[in-house]
Design a protein around this motif. Sequence first.
Motif, PDB file in Angstrom:
ATOM      1  N   ALA A   1       0.832  -1.204   0.000  1.00 14.94           N
ATOM      2  CA  ALA A   1       0.000   0.000   0.000  1.00 14.94           C
ATOM      3  C   ALA A   1       0.870   1.259   0.000  1.00 14.94           C
ATOM      4  O   ALA A   1       0.560   2.243  -0.673  1.00 14.94           O
ATOM      5  CB  ALA A   1      -0.943  -0.008   1.196  1.00 14.94           C
ATOM      6  N   GLY A   2       1.968   1.218   0.750  1.00 18.74           N
ATOM      7  CA  GLY A   2       2.898   2.344   0.752  1.00 18.74           C
ATOM      8  C   GLY A   2       3.538   2.558  -0.609  1.00 18.74           C
ATOM      9  O   GLY A   2       3.690   3.705  -1.063  1.00 18.74           O
ATOM     10  N   LEU A   3       3.918   1.473  -1.268  1.00 18.75           N
ATOM     11  CA  LEU A   3       4.473   1.591  -2.616  1.00 18.75           C
ATOM     12  C   LEU A   3       3.455   2.179  -3.583  1.00 18.75           C
ATOM     13  O   LEU A   3       3.792   3.031  -4.421  1.00 18.75           O
ATOM     14  CB  LEU A   3       4.925   0.220  -3.125  1.00 18.75           C
ATOM     15  CG  LEU A   3       6.228  -0.310  -2.573  1.00 18.75           C
ATOM     16  CD1 LEU A   3       6.442  -1.739  -3.045  1.00 18.75           C
ATOM     17  CD2 LEU A   3       7.383   0.565  -2.992  1.00 18.75           C
ATOM     18  N   LEU A   4       2.217   1.749  -3.465  1.00 15.73           N
ATOM     19  CA  LEU A   4       1.172   2.275  -4.332  1.00 15.73           C
ATOM     20  C   LEU A   4       0.971   3.768  -4.085  1.00 15.73           C
ATOM     21  O   LEU A   4       0.826   4.550  -5.029  1.00 15.73           O
ATOM     22  CB  LEU A   4      -0.129   1.508  -4.116  1.00 15.73           C
ATOM     23  CG  LEU A   4      -1.271   1.820  -5.057  1.00 15.73           C
ATOM     24  CD1 LEU A   4      -0.881   1.524  -6.503  1.00 15.73           C
ATOM     25  CD2 LEU A   4      -2.496   1.036  -4.673  1.00 15.73           C
ATOM     26  N   ALA A   5       1.001   4.173  -2.825  1.00 17.23           N
ATOM     27  CA  ALA A   5       0.879   5.597  -2.506  1.00 17.23           C
ATOM     28  C   ALA A   5       2.048   6.389  -3.095  1.00 17.23           C
ATOM     29  O   ALA A   5       1.859   7.499  -3.603  1.00 17.23           O
ATOM     30  CB  ALA A   5       0.807   5.788  -0.996  1.00 17.23           C
ATOM     31  N   LEU A   6       3.245   5.826  -3.028  1.00 20.84           N
ATOM     32  CA  LEU A   6       4.405   6.507  -3.627  1.00 20.84           C
ATOM     33  C   LEU A   6       4.266   6.629  -5.137  1.00 20.84           C
ATOM     34  O   LEU A   6       4.665   7.639  -5.724  1.00 20.84           O
ATOM     35  CB  LEU A   6       5.691   5.759  -3.285  1.00 20.84           C
ATOM     36  CG  LEU A   6       6.218   5.923  -1.866  1.00 20.84           C
ATOM     37  CD1 LEU A   6       7.429   5.033  -1.647  1.00 20.84           C
ATOM     38  CD2 LEU A   6       6.559   7.366  -1.579  1.00 20.84           C
ATOM     39  N   LEU A   7       3.722   5.608  -5.784  1.00 23.24           N
ATOM     40  CA  LEU A   7       3.542   5.657  -7.234  1.00 23.24           C
ATOM     41  C   LEU A   7       2.512   6.707  -7.646  1.00 23.24           C
ATOM     42  O   LEU A   7       2.551   7.218  -8.759  1.00 23.24           O
ATOM     43  CB  LEU A   7       3.145   4.283  -7.776  1.00 23.24           C
ATOM     44  CG  LEU A   7       4.238   3.223  -7.711  1.00 23.24           C
ATOM     45  CD1 LEU A   7       3.682   1.855  -8.080  1.00 23.24           C
ATOM     46  CD2 LEU A   7       5.413   3.582  -8.599  1.00 23.24           C
ATOM     47  N   TYR A   8       1.599   7.031  -6.744  1.00 22.86           N
ATOM     48  CA  TYR A   8       0.611   8.066  -7.024  1.00 22.86           C
ATOM     49  C   TYR A   8       1.088   9.460  -6.605  1.00 22.86           C
ATOM     50  O   TYR A   8       0.465  10.448  -6.965  1.00 22.86           O
ATOM     51  CB  TYR A   8      -0.715   7.753  -6.323  1.00 22.86           C
ATOM     52  CG  TYR A   8      -1.623   6.875  -7.140  1.00 22.86           C
ATOM     53  CD1 TYR A   8      -2.551   7.428  -8.004  1.00 22.86           C
ATOM     54  CD2 TYR A   8      -1.537   5.497  -7.064  1.00 22.86           C
ATOM     55  CE1 TYR A   8      -3.386   6.627  -8.767  1.00 22.86           C
ATOM     56  CE2 TYR A   8      -2.363   4.692  -7.816  1.00 22.86           C
ATOM     57  CZ  TYR A   8      -3.286   5.258  -8.668  1.00 22.86           C
ATOM     58  OH  TYR A   8      -4.104   4.456  -9.427  1.00 22.86           O
ATOM     59  N   SER A   9       2.170   9.538  -5.849  1.00 20.87           N
ATOM     60  CA  SER A   9       2.643  10.847  -5.392  1.00 20.87           C
ATOM     61  C   SER A   9       3.312  11.610  -6.531  1.00 20.87           C
ATOM     62  O   SER A   9       3.815  11.033  -7.489  1.00 20.87           O
ATOM     63  CB  SER A   9       3.622  10.676  -4.228  1.00 20.87           C
ATOM     64  OG  SER A   9       4.849  10.168  -4.694  1.00 20.87           O
ATOM     65  N   LEU A  10       3.321  12.921  -6.402  1.00 21.40           N
ATOM     66  CA  LEU A  10       3.948  13.763  -7.422  1.00 21.40           C
ATOM     67  C   LEU A  10       5.467  13.679  -7.359  1.00 21.40           C
ATOM     68  O   LEU A  10       6.139  13.772  -8.376  1.00 21.40           O
ATOM     69  CB  LEU A  10       3.497  15.210  -7.247  1.00 21.40           C
ATOM     70  CG  LEU A  10       2.012  15.472  -7.510  1.00 21.40           C
ATOM     71  CD1 LEU A  10       1.665  16.912  -7.202  1.00 21.40           C
ATOM     72  CD2 LEU A  10       1.646  15.111  -8.932  1.00 21.40           C
ATOM     73  N   ARG A  11       5.995  13.484  -6.173  1.00 21.21           N
ATOM     74  CA  ARG A  11       7.448  13.484  -6.010  1.00 21.21           C
ATOM     75  C   ARG A  11       8.096  12.202  -6.534  1.00 21.21           C
ATOM     76  O   ARG A  11       9.136  12.237  -7.177  1.00 21.21           O
ATOM     77  CB  ARG A  11       7.801  13.675  -4.544  1.00 21.21           C
ATOM     78  CG  ARG A  11       9.273  13.743  -4.301  1.00 21.21           C
ATOM     79  CD  ARG A  11       9.581  14.111  -2.896  1.00 21.21           C
ATOM     80  NE  ARG A  11      11.033  14.175  -2.726  1.00 21.21           N
ATOM     81  CZ  ARG A  11      11.628  14.188  -1.581  1.00 21.21           C
ATOM     82  NH1 ARG A  11      10.917  14.175  -0.474  1.00 21.21           N
ATOM     83  NH2 ARG A  11      12.933  14.238  -1.508  1.00 21.21           N
ATOM     84  N   PHE A  12       7.510  11.052  -6.230  1.00 21.74           N
ATOM     85  CA  PHE A  12       8.130   9.772  -6.580  1.00 21.74           C
ATOM     86  C   PHE A  12       7.490   9.094  -7.789  1.00 21.74           C
ATOM     87  O   PHE A  12       8.030   8.131  -8.311  1.00 21.74           O
ATOM     88  CB  PHE A  12       8.104   8.818  -5.385  1.00 21.74           C
ATOM     89  CG  PHE A  12       8.927   9.296  -4.233  1.00 21.74           C
ATOM     90  CD1 PHE A  12      10.305   9.247  -4.296  1.00 21.74           C
ATOM     91  CD2 PHE A  12       8.325   9.819  -3.105  1.00 21.74           C
ATOM     92  CE1 PHE A  12      11.076   9.695  -3.239  1.00 21.74           C
ATOM     93  CE2 PHE A  12       9.088  10.265  -2.038  1.00 21.74           C
ATOM     94  CZ  PHE A  12      10.463  10.217  -2.108  1.00 21.74           C
ATOM     95  N   GLY A  13       6.331   9.545  -8.193  1.00 26.03           N
ATOM     96  CA  GLY A  13       5.648   8.927  -9.321  1.00 26.03           C
ATOM     97  C   GLY A  13       6.311   9.283 -10.644  1.00 26.03           C
ATOM     98  O   GLY A  13       7.111  10.216 -10.742  1.00 26.03           O
ATOM     99  N   ALA A  14       5.963   8.525 -11.661  1.00 25.00           N
ATOM    100  CA  ALA A  14       6.513   8.770 -13.000  1.00 25.00           C
ATOM    101  C   ALA A  14       5.869  10.008 -13.613  1.00 25.00           C
ATOM    102  O   ALA A  14       4.809  10.467 -13.184  1.00 25.00           O
ATOM    103  CB  ALA A  14       6.269   7.556 -13.885  1.00 25.00           C
TER     104      ALA A  14
END
Length: 108
Positions: free
Chosen positions: A60-73
Motif C-alpha cells: 500500500a505504501g508503494l502504491l501511494a508513492l507511485l501516485y505521489s507527485l514526487r516519486f511517481g513517473a
Amino acid sequence: MKDLLRILVSPVVWLASFSAIYALHGLICQLDPGASEPFGVSLSRITLIAAFVLAVLVQAGLLALLYSLRFGAAPGFARSVSRMSGWVGLVATLWTLFPTLAVSSCGW
C-alpha cells in the motif's frame, strides 16, 4: 531506467514477501507448531498475521508513492503502467497471502 524500476517494484516486492512469508510458515511448522497460545491464538498464527499485515502495508505504501507527485513517473505511459503494476502487486499480495490467515497453520 527509473521508470522501469517504478514498473517492477511492486511485483518484485510481492515476490519477495510471498517467498519470505511461506518460508516463515515452513520454519514455524518445523520448529514450533503452536506451543504457546496467548489469548487463545498461537504465537505462530500471530507471527504469520503480522507478516501478512506488514506485506500489505508495504504494498500500500508503494502504491501511494507511485501516485505521489514526487516519486511517481511523469505523465504518460510509464505513469499508467507503474500505477497498474502497483495495483497488481497489492492485489497479488492480498490474494496469495490470504491463506496464511484463513487456513490451519501446519495441517496438524
